[in-house]
Scaffold this active site. Structure first.
Site, PDB file in Angstrom:
ATOM      1  N   TYR A   1      -7.502 -54.156  17.135  1.00  0.00           N
ATOM      2  CA  TYR A   1      -6.485 -53.199  16.684  1.00  0.00           C
ATOM      3  C   TYR A   1      -6.773 -52.705  15.269  1.00  0.00           C
ATOM      4  O   TYR A   1      -6.523 -51.560  14.935  1.00  0.00           O
ATOM      5  CB  TYR A   1      -5.095 -53.849  16.741  1.00  0.00           C
ATOM      6  CG  TYR A   1      -3.985 -52.854  16.501  1.00  0.00           C
ATOM      7  CD1 TYR A   1      -3.537 -52.038  17.540  1.00  0.00           C
ATOM      8  CD2 TYR A   1      -3.415 -52.705  15.244  1.00  0.00           C
ATOM      9  CE1 TYR A   1      -2.541 -51.103  17.328  1.00  0.00           C
ATOM     10  CE2 TYR A   1      -2.421 -51.758  15.023  1.00  0.00           C
ATOM     11  CZ  TYR A   1      -1.985 -50.968  16.071  1.00  0.00           C
ATOM     12  OH  TYR A   1      -1.003 -50.043  15.851  1.00  0.00           O
TER      13      TYR A   1
ATOM     14  N   PHE B   1      -8.619 -20.115  15.927  1.00  0.00           N
ATOM     15  CA  PHE B   1      -8.699 -20.828  17.198  1.00  0.00           C
ATOM     16  C   PHE B   1      -7.268 -21.199  17.586  1.00  0.00           C
ATOM     17  O   PHE B   1      -6.430 -21.467  16.722  1.00  0.00           O
ATOM     18  CB  PHE B   1      -9.599 -22.069  17.137  1.00  0.00           C
ATOM     19  CG  PHE B   1      -9.668 -22.719  18.492  1.00  0.00           C
ATOM     20  CD1 PHE B   1     -10.363 -22.098  19.520  1.00  0.00           C
ATOM     21  CD2 PHE B   1      -8.975 -23.882  18.776  1.00  0.00           C
ATOM     22  CE1 PHE B   1     -10.370 -22.640  20.799  1.00  0.00           C
ATOM     23  CE2 PHE B   1      -8.985 -24.422  20.051  1.00  0.00           C
ATOM     24  CZ  PHE B   1      -9.695 -23.798  21.065  1.00  0.00           C
ATOM     25  N   THR B   2      -7.017 -21.245  18.893  1.00  0.00           N
ATOM     26  CA  THR B   2      -5.650 -21.373  19.399  1.00  0.00           C
ATOM     27  C   THR B   2      -4.886 -22.566  18.807  1.00  0.00           C
ATOM     28  O   THR B   2      -3.821 -22.391  18.201  1.00  0.00           O
ATOM     29  CB  THR B   2      -5.672 -21.499  20.934  1.00  0.00           C
ATOM     30  OG1 THR B   2      -6.598 -22.535  21.290  1.00  0.00           O
ATOM     31  CG2 THR B   2      -6.104 -20.195  21.582  1.00  0.00           C
TER      32      THR B   2
ATOM     33  N   ASP C   1     -14.013 -26.197  10.212  1.00  0.00           N
ATOM     34  CA  ASP C   1     -13.771 -26.632  11.585  1.00  0.00           C
ATOM     35  C   ASP C   1     -15.165 -26.887  12.140  1.00  0.00           C
ATOM     36  O   ASP C   1     -15.890 -25.975  12.518  1.00  0.00           O
ATOM     37  CB  ASP C   1     -13.033 -25.560  12.395  1.00  0.00           C
ATOM     38  CG  ASP C   1     -12.809 -26.028  13.834  1.00  0.00           C
ATOM     39  OD1 ASP C   1     -13.509 -26.961  14.274  1.00  0.00           O
ATOM     40  OD2 ASP C   1     -11.961 -25.438  14.522  1.00  0.00           O
TER      41      ASP C   1
ATOM     42  N   LYS D   1     -16.962 -31.705  21.717  1.00  0.00           N
ATOM     43  CA  LYS D   1     -17.992 -30.669  21.861  1.00  0.00           C
ATOM     44  C   LYS D   1     -19.310 -31.233  21.328  1.00  0.00           C
ATOM     45  O   LYS D   1     -19.985 -31.974  22.019  1.00  0.00           O
ATOM     46  CB  LYS D   1     -17.596 -29.392  21.108  1.00  0.00           C
ATOM     47  CG  LYS D   1     -16.467 -28.594  21.771  1.00  0.00           C
ATOM     48  CD  LYS D   1     -15.129 -29.187  21.511  1.00  0.00           C
ATOM     49  CE  LYS D   1     -13.984 -28.276  21.881  1.00  0.00           C
ATOM     50  NZ  LYS D   1     -12.692 -28.966  21.725  1.00  0.00           N
TER      51      LYS D   1
ATOM     52  N   ARG E   1     -10.379 -15.417  27.302  1.00  0.00           N
ATOM     53  CA  ARG E   1     -10.212 -15.508  25.851  1.00  0.00           C
ATOM     54  C   ARG E   1      -9.936 -14.089  25.375  1.00  0.00           C
ATOM     55  O   ARG E   1     -10.808 -13.377  24.945  1.00  0.00           O
ATOM     56  CB  ARG E   1     -11.460 -16.081  25.170  1.00  0.00           C
ATOM     57  CG  ARG E   1     -11.698 -17.555  25.436  1.00  0.00           C
ATOM     58  CD  ARG E   1     -10.935 -18.525  24.547  1.00  0.00           C
ATOM     59  NE  ARG E   1      -9.636 -18.979  25.003  1.00  0.00           N
ATOM     60  CZ  ARG E   1      -9.148 -20.186  24.777  1.00  0.00           C
ATOM     61  NH1 ARG E   1      -9.864 -21.093  24.158  1.00  0.00           N
ATOM     62  NH2 ARG E   1      -7.941 -20.516  25.150  1.00  0.00           N
TER      63      ARG E   1
ATOM     64  N   PHE F   1      -1.842 -19.500  27.568  1.00  0.00           N
ATOM     65  CA  PHE F   1      -2.961 -19.411  28.509  1.00  0.00           C
ATOM     66  C   PHE F   1      -3.095 -20.652  29.384  1.00  0.00           C
ATOM     67  O   PHE F   1      -3.619 -20.586  30.485  1.00  0.00           O
ATOM     68  CB  PHE F   1      -4.282 -19.167  27.756  1.00  0.00           C
ATOM     69  CG  PHE F   1      -4.540 -20.164  26.673  1.00  0.00           C
ATOM     70  CD1 PHE F   1      -3.981 -19.983  25.418  1.00  0.00           C
ATOM     71  CD2 PHE F   1      -5.315 -21.287  26.907  1.00  0.00           C
ATOM     72  CE1 PHE F   1      -4.195 -20.929  24.407  1.00  0.00           C
ATOM     73  CE2 PHE F   1      -5.546 -22.223  25.910  1.00  0.00           C
ATOM     74  CZ  PHE F   1      -4.976 -22.038  24.653  1.00  0.00           C
TER      75      PHE F   1
HETATM   76  N1  F0G Z   1     -11.522 -25.943  17.008  1.00  0.00           N
HETATM   77  C1  F0G Z   1     -12.285 -25.253  17.860  1.00  0.00           C
HETATM   78  C2  F0G Z   1     -13.204 -24.200  17.357  1.00  0.00           C
HETATM   79  C3  F0G Z   1     -12.212 -25.531  19.236  1.00  0.00           C
HETATM   80  O1  F0G Z   1     -12.974 -24.832  20.066  1.00  0.00           O
HETATM   81  C4  F0G Z   1     -11.324 -26.531  19.696  1.00  0.00           C
HETATM   82  C5  F0G Z   1     -11.189 -26.815  21.098  1.00  0.00           C
HETATM   83  C6  F0G Z   1     -10.555 -27.218  18.759  1.00  0.00           C
HETATM   84  C7  F0G Z   1     -10.681 -26.901  17.418  1.00  0.00           C
HETATM   85  C8  F0G Z   1      -9.575 -28.280  19.154  1.00  0.00           C
HETATM   86  O2  F0G Z   1     -10.213 -29.440  19.544  1.00  0.00           O
HETATM   87  O3  F0G Z   1      -9.638 -29.698  21.976  1.00  0.00           O
HETATM   88  O4  F0G Z   1     -10.485 -31.617  20.621  1.00  0.00           O
HETATM   89  O5  F0G Z   1      -8.210 -30.734  20.257  1.00  0.00           O
HETATM   90  N2  F0G Z   1     -11.638 -26.075  21.983  1.00  0.00           N
HETATM   91  C9  F0G Z   1     -11.615 -26.298  23.412  1.00  0.00           C
HETATM   92  C10 F0G Z   1     -12.249 -25.098  24.076  1.00  0.00           C
HETATM   93  C11 F0G Z   1     -10.293 -26.631  23.954  1.00  0.00           C
HETATM   94  O6  F0G Z   1     -12.224 -25.075  25.309  1.00  0.00           O
HETATM   95  O7  F0G Z   1     -12.783 -24.227  23.401  1.00  0.00           O
HETATM   96  P1  F0G Z   1      -9.590 -30.414  20.661  1.00  0.00           P
END
Ligand code: F0G
Length: 459
Positions: free
Chosen positions: A73, A125-126, A216, A259, A383, A449
């Site tokens: 832990y 980014f979303t 990022d 990623k 997108r 989305f």
């Molecule tokens: N920043 C970028 C540029 C991303 O593409 C993503 C996630 C995140 C942050 C967030 O990371 O998913 O680990 O919480 N992108 C995925 C995609 C969901 O399909 O492009 P996460």
């Protein structure tokens, strides 16, 4: 025969069978999913190009790491390995583990953003923007104009326009800008990289204005590989050297390990400043877990540490970029409109030029993603306007880019899968006039989305 691509720098040790379906089955499946590829069952998908997130194939060395993960832990040895890997490869002082990238975005946004602050970024980014806005921040796009033109084939379309930073600082004052969010590469611009020269210039600007730069770093290894291949002066440097220099022009990063980290789950927030680290370390306990696991199992951290080292191997990362380029080149050769230049993690179809007869508020990219699935069982992702969401006033954001992303998971598919994908897109393009748009049946209130449902306009 001339081989036009580099063969895989790995051999396959375990396989996962995939199911082929009939067109009728796929028609039923997409209707049941409300014409949203996120709502399809993965079992109904033949080639899954929805995302490169969490879909990587791990190596035998990573799988072996799962067995030796330390599940304690507190004070986990596997966290020490992850922390050491990040310090070694990225060069930051402090590492706060999180369950994935958005966990790190949550911590960062809470620590740095005051209500009414502006956060400039090279396109949004979303999830990143969602966290900024939830903490009272106002996102401002400062990417170069070229990034918004899908057909313009110029390198480093992820760069920040320093004039836009100047304008924002003049308009709102530097003290209302806590940090610049610099994404390497830029997902929604088509996986476009940022040049080292630009990162340096942004950092110098930020230091003059006493503003932090937070990367990022989700796809930072792909960005480093582009720098090596395209930016003068870097050809003989290793990916690690380039990565460390990139990070030296920043004060920290958020990272989704799903990623470029070559793992199925995991992330971190890395920082250099003691005071910020203390704040992050006390917040992570509330949202993620102890500062020595942050929502990951010990085995996840072990695999993550190993994945990071594998990701900086040039034979791996150059092959990855090559695979993406192969798919893009095949589509380009057939005159299918795609975002140029071809980015790091995906080929993006330009739905505005693919379906010029479908209005943006009838969702050309969403339509194309649904039809590609019916055509071939290939799953892709919108997108465009749906991903962009609504303004605080409730209108659609109308992004210039209306794209469908064909995202290539790491070390998962072969060139044959990419050929199947290319053939399907090319067939669909040849019958493009018959396509009709979609309308909402259900619109989700946040990150719409993921879960919204649609129906064809003809119904
Ligand atoms: N920043 C970028 C540029 C991303 O593409 C993503 C996630 C995140 C942050 C967030 O990371 O998913 O680990 O919480 N992108 C995925 C995609 C969901 O399909 O492009 P996460």
């Amino acid at each position: 025969m001339d081989r036009s691509y580099v063969a895989e720098p790995y051999k396959i040790k375990a396989v996962e069978p995939i199911k082929m379906t009939t067109r009728e089955q796929r028609q039923e499946a997409i209707a049941a999913a409300g014409y949203n590829t996120f709502l399809l069952n993965s079992e109904d998908v033949y080639i899954d190009l929805l995302t490169d997130s969490g879909t990587s194939a791990m190596s035998d060395h990573q799988w072996a790491g799962l067995m030796v993960g330390d599940e304690s832990y507190a004070g986990s040895r596997s966290f020490k390995h992850l922390e050491a890997a990040v310090r070694d490869l990225f060069g930051y002082r402090y590492v706060v583990p999180t369950h994935q990238g958005r966990g790190a975005e949550n911590l960062l946004s809470q620590i740095l953003i005051q209500h009414g602050d502006y956060v400039p970024g090279n396109m949004y980014f979303t999830t990143t923007r969602a966290h900024q806005e939830r903490n009272g921040g106002i996102f401002r796009d400062v990417i170069v104009d070229e990034a918004h033109d899908a057909s313009l084939d110029v390198p480093f379309k992820g760069n920040i326009d320093i004039n836009k930073l100047d304008e924002l600082a003049a308009e709102v004052g530097s003290d209302r800008i806590p940090y610049i969010c610099l994404a390497v590469t830029v997902n929604l611009a088509g996986g476009q990289p940022v040049s080292m020269a630009n990162m340096k210039a942004v950092y110098e600007w930020a230091q003059r204005h006493e503003i932090l730069v937070i990367l990022d770093a989700t796809r930072c290894i792909e960005n480093a590989c582009f720098i090596k291949q395209k930016e003068p002066g870097f050809a003989s440097e290793s990916i690690t050297q380039i990565l460390r220099e990139m990070c030296s022009y920043s004060d920290g990063c958020t990272m989704s390990g799903k990623k470029d980290g070559l793992v199925n789950i995991g992330g971190f927030l890395a920082l250099n400043d003691d005071r910020l680290y203390q704040k992050a370390a006390s917040l992570v306990v509330v949202y993620e877990g102890m500062p020595s696991y942050g929502g990951m199992a010990g085995r996840d951290m072990e695999a993550f540490a190993r994945g990071l080292y594998e990701s900086v191997d040039y034979s791996y990362i150059s092959h990855r970029l090559e695979q993406v380029r192969y798919l893009g080149d095949r589509l380009d050769a057939a005159n299918v409109p795609i975002v140029k230049p071809i980015g790091g993690h995906a080929v993006f179809l330009d739905a505005k030029r693919f379906y010029p007869h479908i209005r943006q508020d009838q969702f050309p990219a969403q339509t194309l993603a649904a039809l590609l699935y019916v055509q071939s069982g290939v799953r892709s992702m919108e997108r465009g306007i749906i991903s962009a969401g609504r303004t605080p006033q409730g209108n659609h954001y109308y992004p210039k880019l209306e794209l469908v992303r064909l995202t290539i998971p790491r070390r998962v598919y072969t060139y044959s899968h990419l050929d199947v994908t290319a053939d399907a897109v090319i067939d669909l393009y040849s019958e493009r006039e018959s396509a009709q748009g979609l309308r909402f049946v259900y619109e989700a209130p946040v990150l719409r989305f993921f879960t919204s449902r649609f129906e064809p306009i003809s119904q």
